[in-house]
Design a protein around this motif. Structure first.
Motif, mmCIF file in Angstrom:
data_model
loop_
_atom_site.group_PDB
_atom_site.id
_atom_site.type_symbol
_atom_site.label_atom_id
_atom_site.label_comp_id
_atom_site.label_asym_id
_atom_site.label_seq_id
_atom_site.Cartn_x
_atom_site.Cartn_y
_atom_site.Cartn_z
ATOM 1 N N GLU A 145 60.662 42.893 -33.227
ATOM 2 C CA GLU A 145 61.755 43.592 -32.552
ATOM 3 C C GLU A 145 62.055 42.981 -31.188
ATOM 4 O O GLU A 145 61.158 42.490 -30.503
ATOM 5 N N PRO B 133 67.706 36.419 -38.857
ATOM 6 C CA PRO B 133 67.576 37.667 -39.614
ATOM 7 C C PRO B 133 66.141 38.202 -39.648
ATOM 8 O O PRO B 133 65.928 39.363 -39.993
ATOM 9 N N THR C 262 64.708 41.968 -35.413
ATOM 10 C CA THR C 262 65.520 43.186 -35.327
ATOM 11 C C THR C 262 65.858 43.402 -33.861
ATOM 12 O O THR C 262 64.966 43.500 -33.017
ATOM 13 N N ASN D 243 70.240 43.443 -39.031
ATOM 14 C CA ASN D 243 69.171 43.322 -38.031
ATOM 15 C C ASN D 243 69.621 43.693 -36.620
ATOM 16 O O ASN D 243 68.871 43.505 -35.673
#
Length: 166
Positions: free
Chosen positions: A54, A119, A122, A152
């Motif tokens: 993330e 991708p 996120t 994403n």
């Protein structure tokens, strides 16, 4: 909003900590019943931890002076670098918001292209431009129209509401 006062929290099924204060929506990451008005990719109101894949997306200035708000939080928690005003830095991504709408539009376009090329990551976009830069979600949300189809990229609920209204 970012790291100041400890807010009531819970863990999503993916173990990400999110605020429960004033959050009547289903899980901010994935809704069991997404609809046209509330997509499932909503950035939590409060982010205190990130999973390894993330990225915390925050508003900056072109000189990378990350002294306040989400920018300062990104320096302290997610690896943002003083002096770097745009791009990926640690687990954060800076988008300059203080140099006018046209410059911000170009920076958001670069971010969307970057997210499309990655991708495996996120991106949790905070309400960039809606703090010290002085813009409203109605001003900023349309800049992210190109991210609507990117699985994403998570956007603030206020951005999704503006994008859904169009």
């Amino acid at each position: 909003m970012f790291g100041r006062q400890r807010e009531p929290q819970t863990r999503n099924e993916d173990k990400t900590i999110v605020s429960t204060k004033g959050n009547e929506r289903p899980s901010p990451y994935q809704s069991d019943k997404p609809n046209a008005h509330t997509p499932s990719r909503i950035t939590p109101d409060y982010i205190s931890e990130l999973r390894p894949n993330e990225v915390f997306v925050f508003g900056s200035n072109v000189r990378g002076r990350h002294y306040g708000g989400a920018a300062a939080f990104a320096v302290g928690r997610f690896g943002a670098i003083m002096g770097q005003g745009e791009g990926l830095q640690g687990q954060s991504y800076a988008i300059p918001t203080m140099e006018g709408m046209e410059n911000m539009r170009a920076a958001v376009d670069r971010f969307v292209a970057f997210a499309q090329e990655h991708p495996e990551l996120t991106f949790l976009v905070t309400p960039i431009g809606c703090g010290i830069a002085g813009y409203s979600p109605e001003d900023i949300a349309p800049l992210f129209a190109g991210a609507k189809t990117l699985d994403n990229v998570h956007l603030p609920a206020s951005f999704w509401e503006c994008l859904s209204a169009k």
